[in-house]
Design a protein around this motif. Structure first.
Motif, PDB file in Angstrom:
ATOM      1  N   GLY A  83      39.556  37.596 -70.837  1.00 47.15           N
ATOM      2  CA  GLY A  83      39.666  38.795 -70.015  1.00 47.15           C
ATOM      3  C   GLY A  83      38.328  39.487 -69.840  1.00 47.15           C
ATOM      4  N   ILE A  84      37.621  39.700 -70.954  1.00 48.48           N
ATOM      5  CA  ILE A  84      36.346  40.422 -70.883  1.00 48.48           C
ATOM      6  C   ILE A  84      35.283  39.585 -70.170  1.00 48.48           C
ATOM      7  N   ALA A  85      35.239  38.291 -70.471  1.00 47.76           N
ATOM      8  CA  ALA A  85      34.230  37.424 -69.853  1.00 47.76           C
ATOM      9  C   ALA A  85      34.403  37.396 -68.331  1.00 47.76           C
ATOM     10  N   VAL A  86      35.643  37.184 -67.879  1.00 49.50           N
ATOM     11  CA  VAL A  86      35.872  37.129 -66.435  1.00 49.50           C
ATOM     12  C   VAL A  86      35.608  38.493 -65.803  1.00 49.50           C
ATOM     13  N   TYR A  87      36.015  39.571 -66.509  1.00 49.71           N
ATOM     14  CA  TYR A  87      35.826  40.916 -65.962  1.00 49.71           C
ATOM     15  C   TYR A  87      34.347  41.190 -65.694  1.00 49.71           C
ATOM     16  N   VAL A  88      33.513  40.903 -66.676  1.00 49.76           N
ATOM     17  CA  VAL A  88      32.078  41.185 -66.557  1.00 49.76           C
ATOM     18  C   VAL A  88      31.449  40.329 -65.455  1.00 49.76           C
ATOM     19  N   LEU A  89      31.696  39.018 -65.511  1.00 46.46           N
ATOM     20  CA  LEU A  89      31.038  38.115 -64.563  1.00 46.46           C
ATOM     21  C   LEU A  89      31.554  38.318 -63.133  1.00 46.46           C
ATOM     22  N   LEU A  95      29.187  42.692 -57.248  1.00 45.95           N
ATOM     23  CA  LEU A  95      28.102  43.643 -56.979  1.00 45.95           C
ATOM     24  C   LEU A  95      26.940  42.953 -56.265  1.00 45.95           C
ATOM     25  N   LEU A  96      26.571  41.777 -56.780  1.00 46.91           N
ATOM     26  CA  LEU A  96      25.495  41.012 -56.146  1.00 46.91           C
ATOM     27  C   LEU A  96      25.830  40.732 -54.688  1.00 46.91           C
ATOM     28  N   GLY A  97      27.071  40.319 -54.441  1.00 47.68           N
ATOM     29  CA  GLY A  97      27.496  40.009 -53.084  1.00 47.68           C
ATOM     30  C   GLY A  97      27.414  41.238 -52.189  1.00 47.68           C
ATOM     31  N   ALA A  98      27.854  42.387 -52.732  1.00 46.09           N
ATOM     32  CA  ALA A  98      27.839  43.614 -51.938  1.00 46.09           C
ATOM     33  C   ALA A  98      26.409  44.031 -51.606  1.00 46.09           C
ATOM     34  N   LEU A  99      25.507  43.889 -52.588  1.00 45.94           N
ATOM     35  CA  LEU A  99      24.115  44.277 -52.362  1.00 45.94           C
ATOM     36  C   LEU A  99      23.442  43.344 -51.366  1.00 45.94           C
ATOM     37  N   GLY A 100      23.803  42.054 -51.431  1.00 40.86           N
ATOM     38  CA  GLY A 100      23.144  41.086 -50.573  1.00 40.86           C
ATOM     39  C   GLY A 100      23.767  40.965 -49.195  1.00 40.86           C
ATOM     40  N   ALA A 101      24.944  41.567 -49.024  1.00 37.22           N
ATOM     41  CA  ALA A 101      25.721  41.333 -47.804  1.00 37.22           C
ATOM     42  C   ALA A 101      24.931  41.633 -46.536  1.00 37.22           C
ATOM     43  N   ALA A 102      24.155  42.725 -46.537  1.00 36.34           N
ATOM     44  CA  ALA A 102      23.478  43.152 -45.325  1.00 36.34           C
ATOM     45  C   ALA A 102      22.380  42.172 -44.905  1.00 36.34           C
ATOM     46  N   THR A 103      21.843  41.423 -45.888  1.00 34.48           N
ATOM     47  CA  THR A 103      20.707  40.564 -45.581  1.00 34.48           C
ATOM     48  C   THR A 103      21.139  39.154 -45.187  1.00 34.48           C
ATOM     49  N   VAL A 104      22.467  38.903 -45.172  1.00 36.66           N
ATOM     50  CA  VAL A 104      22.948  37.537 -45.006  1.00 36.66           C
ATOM     51  C   VAL A 104      23.712  37.388 -43.696  1.00 36.66           C
ATOM     52  N   ASP A 105      23.459  36.299 -42.968  1.00 35.58           N
ATOM     53  CA  ASP A 105      24.227  35.989 -41.762  1.00 35.58           C
ATOM     54  C   ASP A 105      25.438  35.158 -42.185  1.00 35.58           C
ATOM     55  N   THR A 106      26.573  35.844 -42.416  1.00 33.14           N
ATOM     56  CA  THR A 106      27.733  35.158 -42.998  1.00 33.14           C
ATOM     57  C   THR A 106      28.267  34.058 -42.085  1.00 33.14           C
ATOM     58  N   HIS A 107      28.146  34.257 -40.764  1.00 36.27           N
ATOM     59  CA  HIS A 107      28.679  33.244 -39.856  1.00 36.27           C
ATOM     60  C   HIS A 107      27.848  31.956 -39.924  1.00 36.27           C
ATOM     61  N   ALA A 108      26.514  32.096 -39.887  1.00 33.62           N
ATOM     62  CA  ALA A 108      25.651  30.908 -39.914  1.00 33.62           C
ATOM     63  C   ALA A 108      25.799  30.151 -41.235  1.00 33.62           C
TER      64      ALA A 108
END
Lengths: 186, 99
Positions: A83-89, A95-108
């Motif tokens: 539970g704790i391992a999955v929760y943290v990772l 969070l990483l995905g949310a921070l990087g979302a603006a810089t990434v062309d998801t369609h391409a």
């Protein structure tokens, strides 16, 4: 919110232009299995009452799978570790995905196309015991897509299987939450 | 609106988890409820696959997303981990779109 299938479902319905209500309803219906998991876990993993709200947040496919398949003496250790391992990772990666979302062309990058594969991966371990239900849900959704607004086809698929439940329950003991969780993914 | 939906879902999903830890087991372990909780996710996930992969607004379409799904299915059949499945599916669609 820490339960992957519901998270993906809410994002999926909203992203497809579906109504907020349809998204919330789909995510909650998907999350209903966690209630069954916590019933099974409350017997297997004894703890002080005060800790239960924490354990509740960690009640997911993975922690339930580990606790229910581990030898009984290790169920507690298995539940908390997984539970704790999955929760943290999981949340770090989110969070990483949310921070990087603006810089990434998801369609391409094909990321939008990977969502379907992610849902299929979540479904895969359950296919063995419920292939008919999966096929039925898929069919209802396919028929409903041209006929109803976005978000509704998924809900209709859920409602369509409920008659299965109201039928006499001959195999009630065979397909319970534990068997499910033992092979679940997120 | 989106954040309201997110917060509502978060609260609801947590309440569902919490219920099993505090509500007497006899209430949730009724056969109908138990089967519903194990069957619903299967139907919903299958429907989500269809909508995500073949849905194009109010119509159905076969495009690079379908190829991504097939690639993902092959990975699952080979028992590859979740992350690999998602990455291979994404790469398949990306490659087709770059052509």
């Amino acid at each position: 919110m820490f339960t992957g299938a519901s998270q993906f479902a809410l994002v999926g319905v909203l992203g497809a232009g579906g109504g907020a209500l349809a998204g919330v309803a789909t995510a909650l219906l998907l999350g209903s299995r966690n209630a069954m998991y916590s019933v099974a876990l409350s017997e297997l993993v004894p703890m002080r009452r005060a800790l239960r709200p924490v354990a509740a947040q960690l009640t997911i496919d993975e922690s339930t799978a580990v606790a229910t398949t581990a030898p009984r003496s290790l169920a507690s250790v298995g539940f908390w570790t997984a539970g704790i391992a999955v929760y943290v990772l999981w949340n770090l990666a989110t969070l990483l995905g949310a921070l990087g979302a603006a810089t990434v062309d998801t369609h391409a990058l094909g990321l939008d196309a990977a969502v379907g594969a992610a849902f299929l991966a979540l479904l895969w371990p359950r296919l063995k015991e419920a292939r008919g239900v999966a096929a039925g849900g898929a069919l209802v959704a396919a028929v409903a897509v041209p006929l109803t607004p976005p978000g509704v086809p998924v809900l209709l698929a859920g409602l369509a299987v409920l008659p299965t439940v109201l039928r006499p329950l001959r195999r009630a003991s065979a397909g319970d939450g534990r068997a499910d969780a033992a092979e679940g993914t997120a | 609106m989106i954040w309201t939906a997110v917060l509502l879902t978060a609260a609801g999903c947590y309440a569902l988890k919490l219920s099993g830890w505090f509500v007497p087991a006899s209430l949730l372990e009724r056969p109908r409820i138990r089967v519903a909780a194990s069957v619903l996710p299967v139907a919903l996930l299958a429907a989500l696959v269809v909508v995500q992969v073949f849905g194009a607004g109010r119509s159905l379409a076969v495009d690079s997303r379908s190829a991504a799904l097939v690639a993902g299915a092959v990975c699952l059949w080979l028992r590859l981990p979740f992350l690999v499945v998602v990455l291979v599916a994404a790469a398949t669609a990306a490659a087709l779109r770059a052509l």
